[in-house]
Design a protein around this motif. Sequence first.
Motif, mmCIF file in Angstrom:
data_model
loop_
_atom_site.group_PDB
_atom_site.id
_atom_site.type_symbol
_atom_site.label_atom_id
_atom_site.label_comp_id
_atom_site.label_asym_id
_atom_site.label_seq_id
_atom_site.Cartn_x
_atom_site.Cartn_y
_atom_site.Cartn_z
ATOM 1 N N LEU A 28 44.201 42.305 36.081
ATOM 2 C CA LEU A 28 43.076 42.727 36.918
ATOM 3 C C LEU A 28 41.812 42.072 36.385
ATOM 4 O O LEU A 28 41.616 42.007 35.172
ATOM 5 C CB LEU A 28 42.907 44.250 36.838
ATOM 6 N N ARG A 83 42.314 51.003 42.616
ATOM 7 C CA ARG A 83 42.229 50.791 41.168
ATOM 8 C C ARG A 83 43.319 51.522 40.378
ATOM 9 O O ARG A 83 43.965 50.917 39.525
ATOM 10 C CB ARG A 83 40.855 51.190 40.654
ATOM 11 N N LEU A 125 43.215 44.096 31.670
ATOM 12 C CA LEU A 125 42.015 44.191 32.485
ATOM 13 C C LEU A 125 40.974 43.265 31.875
ATOM 14 O O LEU A 125 40.609 43.419 30.709
ATOM 15 C CB LEU A 125 41.493 45.636 32.513
ATOM 16 N N ALA A 147 45.941 49.540 38.081
ATOM 17 C CA ALA A 147 45.784 49.728 36.636
ATOM 18 C C ALA A 147 47.043 50.319 36.004
ATOM 19 O O ALA A 147 47.370 49.998 34.855
ATOM 20 C CB ALA A 147 44.578 50.606 36.341
ATOM 21 N N TRP A 153 39.730 43.761 40.542
ATOM 22 C CA TRP A 153 39.687 45.211 40.343
ATOM 23 C C TRP A 153 38.572 45.768 41.212
ATOM 24 O O TRP A 153 37.418 45.830 40.793
ATOM 25 C CB TRP A 153 39.436 45.497 38.869
#
Length: 191
Positions: A14, A79, A89, A83, A73
Amino acid sequence: MLDADAPALPRRVLVAGLSGAGKTTLARRLAGVLDVPHTEIDALHHGPGWVPRPQFLDDVRALAGSEAWVTEWQYRSARPLLAARADLLVWLDQPYPLVLARLVRRTVRRRVRREVLWNGNVEGPLHHLFTDPEHVVRYQWVHRHKYRRDLVPWARREHPDLPVVRLTGDRDVERWVADLAGLASGAGRGR
């Protein structure tokens, strides 16, 4: 800043940051370096006339469930789904004046050229900056402190095992991508 727990060669990534920070540009580069598909999440979200597509979250679930991907993201509803499956990330925490300038240039360019974006959409008239509270430049301005305040605490609270890489400038980005590319090319030779 590299999270010590970040995987050397992530498969599901992300990319977070303000509008104009370069999320999609970096996501495309990472997809190429890692040899995984990039899905632009805006293309999943925006239907014709900028109306959110009803199948958006189904598409996000399918994306998240796949073995390898890079995406941006964005979208509060998407999200958590992304995630939960992400390996990494990446947070583009670029200086705000730079990000604002990039966003304004991009918005003006898209409008002047009438660039077709997702599902036939084009940027609205520039004067909508003053009348539309959802205009991308206004949205960025209003939310400019949100990532610094909320991103890492959210990730640590909701997904404590999700490593976060924070890149604070173009040099950080270039160095990190070059390191990743070196690892990826070394892994390719070892196959």
